[in-house]
Design a protein around this motif. Structure first.
Motif, mmCIF file in Angstrom:
data_model
loop_
_atom_site.group_PDB
_atom_site.id
_atom_site.type_symbol
_atom_site.label_atom_id
_atom_site.label_comp_id
_atom_site.label_asym_id
_atom_site.label_seq_id
_atom_site.Cartn_x
_atom_site.Cartn_y
_atom_site.Cartn_z
ATOM 1 N N GLY A 26 0.829 -1.209 0.000
ATOM 2 C CA GLY A 26 0.000 0.000 0.000
ATOM 3 C C GLY A 26 0.857 1.249 0.000
ATOM 4 N N GLN A 27 1.930 1.247 0.804
ATOM 5 C CA GLN A 27 2.832 2.397 0.849
ATOM 6 C C GLN A 27 3.525 2.588 -0.497
ATOM 7 N N MET A 28 3.960 1.470 -1.097
ATOM 8 C CA MET A 28 4.604 1.560 -2.407
ATOM 9 C C MET A 28 3.636 2.088 -3.455
ATOM 10 N N LEU A 29 2.389 1.622 -3.421
ATOM 11 C CA LEU A 29 1.388 2.113 -4.376
ATOM 12 C C LEU A 29 1.104 3.596 -4.159
ATOM 13 N N ALA A 30 1.071 4.027 -2.896
ATOM 14 C CA ALA A 30 0.827 5.442 -2.606
ATOM 15 C C ALA A 30 1.968 6.295 -3.152
ATOM 16 N N VAL A 31 3.213 5.846 -2.945
ATOM 17 C CA VAL A 31 4.368 6.575 -3.455
ATOM 18 C C VAL A 31 4.344 6.597 -4.985
ATOM 19 N N HIS A 32 4.027 5.462 -5.579
ATOM 20 C CA HIS A 32 3.965 5.370 -7.042
ATOM 21 C C HIS A 32 2.866 6.281 -7.583
ATOM 22 N N ASP A 33 1.710 6.295 -6.940
ATOM 23 C CA ASP A 33 0.606 7.148 -7.370
ATOM 24 C C ASP A 33 0.995 8.620 -7.249
ATOM 25 N N GLU A 34 1.701 8.973 -6.186
ATOM 26 C CA GLU A 34 2.156 10.352 -6.008
ATOM 27 C C GLU A 34 3.134 10.746 -7.111
ATOM 28 N N LYS A 35 4.039 9.814 -7.451
ATOM 29 C CA LYS A 35 4.989 10.091 -8.536
ATOM 30 C C LYS A 35 4.263 10.260 -9.863
ATOM 31 N N LEU A 36 3.259 9.421 -10.117
ATOM 32 C CA LEU A 36 2.488 9.547 -11.360
ATOM 33 C C LEU A 36 1.736 10.877 -11.406
ATOM 34 N N THR A 37 1.156 11.281 -10.294
ATOM 35 C CA THR A 37 0.426 12.551 -10.239
ATOM 36 C C THR A 37 1.384 13.716 -10.486
ATOM 37 N N LYS A 38 2.554 13.652 -9.852
ATOM 38 C CA LYS A 38 3.556 14.702 -10.047
ATOM 39 C C LYS A 38 4.002 14.750 -11.506
ATOM 40 N N ASP A 40 2.265 13.822 -14.103
ATOM 41 C CA ASP A 40 1.149 14.355 -14.893
ATOM 42 C C ASP A 40 1.152 15.877 -14.853
ATOM 43 N N ARG A 41 1.405 16.454 -13.662
ATOM 44 C CA ARG A 41 1.469 17.920 -13.564
ATOM 45 C C ARG A 41 2.631 18.467 -14.382
ATOM 46 N N ILE A 42 3.776 17.801 -14.307
ATOM 47 C CA ILE A 42 4.946 18.234 -15.090
ATOM 48 C C ILE A 42 4.635 18.135 -16.584
ATOM 49 N N ASP A 43 4.007 17.032 -16.992
ATOM 50 C CA ASP A 43 3.644 16.868 -18.408
ATOM 51 C C ASP A 43 2.698 17.967 -18.866
ATOM 52 N N ALA A 44 1.724 18.314 -18.008
ATOM 53 C CA ALA A 44 0.773 19.365 -18.376
ATOM 54 C C ALA A 44 1.504 20.691 -18.592
ATOM 55 N N VAL A 45 2.463 21.003 -17.709
ATOM 56 C CA VAL A 45 3.225 22.247 -17.850
ATOM 57 C C VAL A 45 4.053 22.210 -19.137
#
Length: 125
Positions: A26-38, A40-45
């Motif tokens: 669960g912790q690994m998935l949370a970290v991975h999800d946070e990295k993916l979200t980050k 996505d924001r970088i890609d949008a910029v």
């Protein structure tokens, strides 16, 4: 009972290990999800910057195209004026050459200078 106790203890150990693995997963998935979200924001910029550069390039290319077309029209107008002057000069030289030539002298001379009429002077008696 000892066998059951040993088996029960082993099952509890397996359950504890599975629980720990589940928490870690669960912790690994949370970290991975946070990295993916980050990301996505970088890609949008980045995509916004690419679009901005694309719009700027299109705007500048339109300005350059309009400037080139304007310059071409100016050069064309200037060439037309030069050509008109050239033909005017060629026509003037042709006329002057004709007037100066012997044939032109006869035509122009007879048109500008009237033929003198013969006059006879008679004496009075």
């Amino acid at each position: 009972m000892r066998v059951n106790d040993a088996m029960l203890e082993r099952l509890e150990n397996v359950i504890d290990t599975l629980r720990e693995n589940s928490i870690k997963m669960g912790q690994m998935l949370a970290v991975h999800d946070e990295k993916l979200t980050k990301q996505d924001r970088i890609d949008a910029v980045l995509f916004e910057k690419v679009e901005s550069v694309h719009r700027e390039v299109n705007r500048q290319s339109s300005e350059i195209k309009a400037g080139c077309e304007r310059d071409i029209r100016k050069v064309d107008d200037r060439l037309r004026k030069i050509e008109m002057k050239m033909w005017t000069i060629a026509g003037a030289i042709s006329i002057i050459s004709f007037v100066v030539s012997p044939i032109g002298q006869r035509i122009v001379g007879s048109a500008l200078t009237p033929t003198p009429s013969a006059t006879i002077i008679q004496g009075t008696k």
